[in-house]
Design an enzyme around this catalytic site. Sequence first.
Site, mmCIF file in Angstrom:
data_model
loop_
_atom_site.group_PDB
_atom_site.id
_atom_site.type_symbol
_atom_site.label_atom_id
_atom_site.label_comp_id
_atom_site.label_asym_id
_atom_site.label_seq_id
_atom_site.Cartn_x
_atom_site.Cartn_y
_atom_site.Cartn_z
ATOM 1 C CB CYS A 73 -3.891 1.623 6.777
ATOM 2 S SG CYS A 73 -3.774 3.131 7.773
ATOM 3 N NE ARG A 74 -4.565 1.257 1.492
ATOM 4 C CZ ARG A 74 -4.372 1.861 0.331
ATOM 5 N NH1 ARG A 74 -5.207 1.682 -0.663
ATOM 6 N NH2 ARG A 74 -3.341 2.662 0.157
ATOM 7 C CB SER A 75 0.332 -3.483 2.751
ATOM 8 O OG SER A 75 1.087 -2.495 3.403
ATOM 9 C CG ASP A 121 -5.065 5.090 2.707
ATOM 10 O OD1 ASP A 121 -5.260 4.681 3.883
ATOM 11 O OD2 ASP A 121 -4.038 5.695 2.362
ATOM 12 C CB CYS A 168 -1.011 -0.018 1.157
ATOM 13 S SG CYS A 168 -0.326 0.160 2.815
ATOM 14 C CG ASN A 183 4.256 -1.751 5.264
ATOM 15 O OD1 ASN A 183 5.332 -2.070 5.742
ATOM 16 N ND2 ASN A 183 3.282 -2.621 5.104
#
Length: 171
Positions: A18-20, A129, A13, A16
Amino acid sequence: MSAKPIKSILFVCLGNICRSPLAEGVFRAVLTEQGKDQGLVIDSAGTGGWHAGQEPDRRSIAVAARHGVDISGQRARKVLQEDFSRFDLMLGMDNANVRDLKALAPQAAHDRIHLYLDFATGKTVDVPDPYYDGAEAFASVYRMIREASDALAKRLGASASPTSGHASSTM
């Protein structure tokens, strides 16, 4: 995509945090639940390095924990040039991440870079995001990632061969 078995996956993301890291932790948990943890190398990184060394966003840690997944030991890092040869599959959370990865990658690595939801589920949509949003956005992202992780595990299960060892991470 070639028929070569996938032995390493990098979730990517922007920062690095939140999402990944959520995708890394959830996918690892799905593999364990399904008894498919077969030495697959799983990691996450960001296209930007602003948060390098930091733990994931507290809201990602919290939503993961509510579902029995601990990502608190992960640390953010930026995508490195060697990642393009180290990972068989690089999954960007949104189209901007995919574009950024392809801009950084040598031409030979472009076929290993994909939009996460498209590769896993066939849905050509971004994992949004949630950084500037509230808890519900993080819960929504968790649900998207969980569904995609289940689909990805199923997709890889057809081509995976049993090996010994365990998944590694930057954890």
